[in-house]
Design an enzyme around this catalytic site. Structure first.
Site, PDB file in Angstrom:
ATOM      1  N   LYS A  18      -9.374  -0.614  -6.949  1.00 19.55           N
ATOM      2  CA  LYS A  18     -10.381  -1.407  -6.245  1.00 19.55           C
ATOM      3  C   LYS A  18     -11.449  -0.483  -5.691  1.00 19.55           C
ATOM      4  O   LYS A  18     -11.208   0.700  -5.479  1.00 19.55           O
ATOM      5  CB  LYS A  18      -9.724  -2.145  -5.064  1.00 19.55           C
ATOM      6  CG  LYS A  18      -8.838  -3.310  -5.443  1.00 19.55           C
ATOM      7  CD  LYS A  18      -8.275  -3.961  -4.197  1.00 19.55           C
ATOM      8  CE  LYS A  18      -7.312  -5.096  -4.531  1.00 19.55           C
ATOM      9  NZ  LYS A  18      -7.937  -6.242  -5.206  1.00 19.55           N
ATOM     10  N   ARG A  20       1.061 -11.610  -9.655  1.00 19.18           N
ATOM     11  CA  ARG A  20       1.733 -12.545 -10.574  1.00 19.18           C
ATOM     12  C   ARG A  20       2.887 -11.871 -11.312  1.00 19.18           C
ATOM     13  O   ARG A  20       3.842 -12.534 -11.716  1.00 19.18           O
ATOM     14  CB  ARG A  20       0.706 -13.146 -11.531  1.00 19.18           C
ATOM     15  CG  ARG A  20       0.034 -12.153 -12.421  1.00 19.18           C
ATOM     16  CD  ARG A  20      -1.257 -12.698 -13.023  1.00 19.18           C
ATOM     17  NE  ARG A  20      -2.367 -12.678 -12.057  1.00 19.18           N
ATOM     18  CZ  ARG A  20      -3.589 -13.138 -12.311  1.00 19.18           C
ATOM     19  NH1 ARG A  20      -3.868 -13.678 -13.461  1.00 19.18           N
ATOM     20  NH2 ARG A  20      -4.530 -13.070 -11.393  1.00 19.18           N
TER      21      ARG A  20
END
Ligand code: BES
Ligand code: ZN
Ligand code: ZN
Length: 505
Positions: A283, A357
């Site tokens: 990020k 996920r």
């Protein structure tokens, strides 16, 4: 903060500040506010008449009564328009009061129960929301502050009608316990990421029953599994995401048996990424510090179990929280890698930043296999796309079972914690099909929240399941909806309401 009921007259009760209220547009206050107004020689009606005070939502008028009222301060709190008032606003109305009390360094605050008079809210319900509001408003993370903020020691509700004492007391007790569990979860979310790594979250979970009393503790069992078990169970998603960190992953399983033996389980699965750097798909630096809250789903699910135990909810509930730290390193997983998940499905990794996920897919498969739950709910700070879609007001909700979704919608309305359904139409699945494996872990720029939901749905299979994307609501930058800036403890309020309902799972 002690939360308690005082049966008596607010004019004679002595606290550092007493709180009465006014709806917008009311010229001549009635009830307790009217009594205080009369005792003060019409000071409140004069303020209304002269336009000093309108009763707008959150507006406050602080008076120094001198004679006529036993307490040295009277706060008149504006409740806004009558048509808009609700139990949820009873909760939210606590924040300006507690904030002012802290600023003035007050120890004891006594309030009337807003909305329980002529407005006609059920006193027990109003008391639940009022106490919850006080407890939540009082939250602050000051562990690293050299100068601690002032704490209100007692928040009292003054009720003159003795026959209402029992229901109000019950309601206050409920709200206070729920608030404690939520604040417990908020503390975990506030913790700096270096203080709370996967083993730290596991240790906190182990201490989950602490302070709940022996009856509740007896019904609980918290287990923590390490890398060995995670490997043995073939949880390729948790292993892959955890691989880049020197802090090994954990699988936290917290059981609460509030139901009868043989009653079905309700499984609560929560994302426990204690810090999300994005991994190799790193990020950007701005805002990365906030990714300590990427375990808010996990904290929320553990908090919901704590609340259920504290409130004696009669259900069998299990929280499953995969805890990992998503780091870039020489041992990290890579874009392009193919992972074999516990369910046997293979996943091609396109971004190591879509890690939630991957760990949830395994945790969902585990909960399904081990507990065969009648209902499964997961909560995760899963997608930035959800923040774009719904902001910090409403969480995203998706699922595979109409009945369960309806029950969640009812719980959302009753609890005041907002959730909005997004569709998992078949067409969206196209976006997560992989060329070389079964699934890929991102679905492209369109409908990012939904494609993440589609991914999880593959693991829930035929178990009735709801997914909550809490990326927008688990942390708020600004004061909003009765919360100071920071973690909110979502979705504990929603889940406690859901778990309190009758019904399977
Ligand atoms: N933890 C983030 C999601 C997130 C983003 C939560 C912003 C709160 C605020 C998650 O792991 C993530 O990075 N998701 C990616 C997915 C993408 C790569 C498909 C995202 O949302 O950008
Ligand atoms: Zn990520
Ligand atoms: Zn994440």
């Amino acid at each position: 903060m002690k939360i308690e009921l005082v049966v008596g007259d607010i004019l004679r009760h002595k606290a550092d500040m007493v709180v009465v209220n006014l709806f917008e547009g009311v010229k001549r206050p009635g009830g307790a506010t009217g009594a205080v107004d009369a005792a003060l020689g019409g000071a409140i009606s004069a303020a209304i008449r002269d336009g000093d005070f309108h009763g707008k939502w959150g507006e406050t008028l602080l008076l120094r009564p001198g004679k006529g009222v036993a307490s040295p301060r009277v706060l008149v709190l504006g409740l806004g328009k009558k048509e808009k008032f609700s139990l949820e606003l009873v909760r939210q109305s606590a924040l300006p009061v507690v904030r002012l009390a802290r600023k003035l360094r007050l120890r004891t605050v006594a309030s009337v129960l807003h909305g329980a008079g002529t407005f006609g809210l059920d006193p027990k319900e109003a008391a639940r929301f009022a106490a919850l509001g006080a407890a939540l408003s009082h939250y602050g993370y000051d562990r690293y502050k050299s100068e601690k903020e002032n704490r209100v020691e007692r928040f009292q509700w003054v009720e003159i009608n003795r026959s209402l004492a029992a229901p109000i007391r019950k309601g206050l007790e409920f709200g206070a316990r729920l608030g404690d569990a939520i604040n417990w979860a908020r503390d975990l979310v506030s913790s700096p990421p270096g203080d709370l790594r996967p083993d730290g979250l596991a240790r906190a979970a182990k201490a989950l029953p602490k302070g709940l009393g022996s009856a509740a503790t007896k019904k609980m069992r918290v287990r923590v599994f390490g890398k060995k078990e995670i490997e043995a169970w073939g949880m390729g998603g948790i292993l892959a995401v955890g691989k880049g960190s020197e802090a090994p992953p954990r699988l936290i399983v917290a059981e609460y048996r509030g139901g009868r033996p043989g009653d079905p389980w309700t499984a609560l699965v929560g994302k426990g990424v204690t810090f999300d750097t994005g991994g190799i798909s790193l990020k950007k630096w701005e805002g990365m510090e906030k990714m300590k809250y990427d375990m808010a789903g996990g904290a929320g699910m553990l908090g919901a179990v704590r609340a259920a135990a504290a409130l004696g909810i009669r259900k069998n509930i299990v929280a499953v929280v995969p805890a990992v730290e998503n780091m870039p390193s020489g041992t990290a997983f890579r874009p392009g890698d193919v992972i074999r998940m516990m369910s046997g499905k293979t996943v091609e990794v396109f971004s190591t930043d879509a890690e939630g996920r991957l760990i949830l897919g395994d945790a969902i498969a585990y909960a399904k296999k081990r507990y065969r739950p009648a209902a499964m709910i997961d909560a995760a700070t899963l997608t930035g796309a959800c923040v774009v879609a719904l902001g910090s007001v409403t969480m995203g909700m998706m699922g595979n079972d109409g009945k369960l979704l309806s029950r969640m919608k009812e719980a959302s309305a009753a609890s005041g914690e907002r959730a909005w359904e997004l569709p998992l139409h078949e067409e969206y699945f196209e976006q997560i099909k992989s060329e070389i494996g079964d699934l890929k872990n991102i679905g492209g720029p369109e409908a990012g929240t939904i494609t993440a939901g589609c991914f999880l749905k593959e693991f829930a299979g035929d178990t009735p399941w709801v997914h909550l994307d809490i990326a927008g609501v688990a942390w708020r930058e600004k004061e909003r909806m009765g919360y100071a800036p920071g973690p909110t403890g979502a979705p504990v309020r929603l889940l406690v309401e859901f778990l309190s309902q009758a019904g399977r799972g």
